[in-house]
Scaffold this motif. Structure first.
Motif, short mmCIF file in Angstrom:
data_model
loop_
_atom_site.label_atom_id
_atom_site.label_comp_id
_atom_site.label_asym_id
_atom_site.label_seq_id
_atom_site.Cartn_x
_atom_site.Cartn_y
_atom_site.Cartn_z
N TYR A 254 0.86 -1.27 -0.11
CA TYR A 254 0.09 -0.07 0.10
C TYR A 254 0.88 1.29 0.04
N LEU A 301 -3.99 2.51 4.78
CA LEU A 301 -4.43 1.52 5.71
C LEU A 301 -4.32 2.59 7.19
N HIS A 318 -7.74 -1.79 7.30
CA HIS A 318 -8.43 -0.83 6.22
C HIS A 318 -9.84 -0.53 6.52
#
Length: 364
Positions: A254, A301, A318
């Motif tokens: 991410y 996140l 998340h």
């Protein structure tokens, strides 16, 4: 027992006595502060490439048995202990500590001043070391000690292995998983397929999973950047849980980055705050790298867990997808089972989403 020596890259030499397999070995010297669970520790695949120092003074007093292994054979380079018990007592035991190390081909040293060794590691950060019978030989430590990705390749399964259950289907993406992780999943009555870490996204989709668990494992998470797109796609498609290295890989997929710690977290008494409940849990940990908080400012996140001692990031969630990561080991072994509810949450996410991510459900 014959004399043996641990030669460190600093030039420090610690004397001991050989146990296990009497052959030279080289690795990264680390320490674990747990008071019990020496068998689970040395059979943890995450110790691949490392010489493990066990801080508790007496090791081996309840022997060794095949039921407590976290892998079929240890991947660690060697073991250092203060005292090795040669006359253990336990109804389950099948061999002594030293004899089992010899069977596995793992070198070790006993009667080492482990307090001094830990002090040296804490002073100089994690050190390279060599177990040898001749401390006067010139020791040159390669940099790096192991090729990128070599350690994970050494411990991961080579082909898919299925374990039968009656419930949902979980793919365990194996970077060096512990047997306890698999066992805790099977206790939830799910069907588990363990697949190699380099299994393609298409192959995983063809297995029709309801959820993904990305395992722990050894080495530097940066070595696996080629898998970040696949890991990100998996979290888009399925409920996902990442443990230890798996936590790092999901965060980096991410956009986060990792950094090496001074001497890591290894032990069974690390306090972690769960921001969702406000409760503090005592956790089992084993890692050299952590996610850099400075790289997480604009991360998709959100932080769910932090370390009480050093405020390091211990896990993410998340906000819109059923994705959770934990740096600690909820399966424990060895260590406390305070956080085994993480597995309950993961299985519940499979049931609630029908094995689909939030995004998928919105598109239906």
């Amino acid at each position: 027992m014959n004399k043996g020596y641990l030669v460190l890259e600093t030039g420090d030499i610690l004397e001991g006595k050989w146990i296990g397999h009497q052959d030279e070995t080289m690795g990264e010297v680390v320490f674990n502060t747990s008071m019990t669970g020496y068998q689970e520790m040395i059979t943890d695949p995450s110790y691949a490439g490392q010489i493990v120092t066990l801080c508790y003074p007496l090791v081996g007093n309840y022997g060794m048995n095949p039921d407590d292994n976290e892998s079929q054979k240890p991947a660690c380079q060697g073991v250092i202990v203060g005292e090795s018990c040669d006359q253990p007592s336990n109804g389950k035991m099948t061999s002594s500590f030293s004899d089992q190390l010899a069977t596995w081909g793992i070198p070790g040293l006993a009667e080492v001043n482990t307090r001094k060794l830990v002090s040296l590691i804490r002073k100089h950060k994690t050190l390279k070391g060599k177990i040898t019978a001749n401390p006067k030989t010139v020791t040159v430590f390669p940099e790096p000690l192991f090729a990128p990705g070599q350690l994970v390749e050494q411990v991961a399964v080579e082909k898919a292995v299925s374990y039968i259950g009656q419930g949902k289907h979980v793919i365990l993406l194996d970077f060096g998983y512990k047997a306890s992780i698999l066992n805790d999943l099977l206790k939830q009555n799910v069907r588990v397929t363990v697949v190699p870490y380099d299994t393609s996204l298409k192959e995983i989709q063809n297995m029709n999973p309801d959820g993904i668990l990305i395992s722990n494992g050894p080495g530097n998470p940066d070595d696996h950047a080629m898998h970040f797109p696949k890991i990100k796609a998996l979290t888009d498609l399925y409920p996902t849980l990442g443990i230890c290295l798996g936590h790092q890989l999901i965060a980096m997929a991410y956009g986060a980055s990792s950094k090496k710690m001074a001497f890591g977290h290894r032990g069974g008494n690390h306090p972690v705050l769960d921001h969702e409940t406000g409760k503090i849990w005592i956790t089992s940990q084993n890692h050299s790298y952590e996610i850099d908080p400075e790289s997480c400012i604009d991360l998709e996140l959100a932080v769910r867990f932090t370390n009480v001692n050093d405020t390091g990031i211990e896990g993410f969630f998340h906000p819109e997808k059923p994705v959770t990561t934990v740096q600690f080991h909820p399966e424990a072994r060895p260590g406390p089972v305070d956080t085994d509810y993480i597995f309950d949450e993961f299985i519940e996410s499979l049931v609630c989403t029908g094995g689909k991510s939030s995004c998928q459900m919105q598109q239906v």
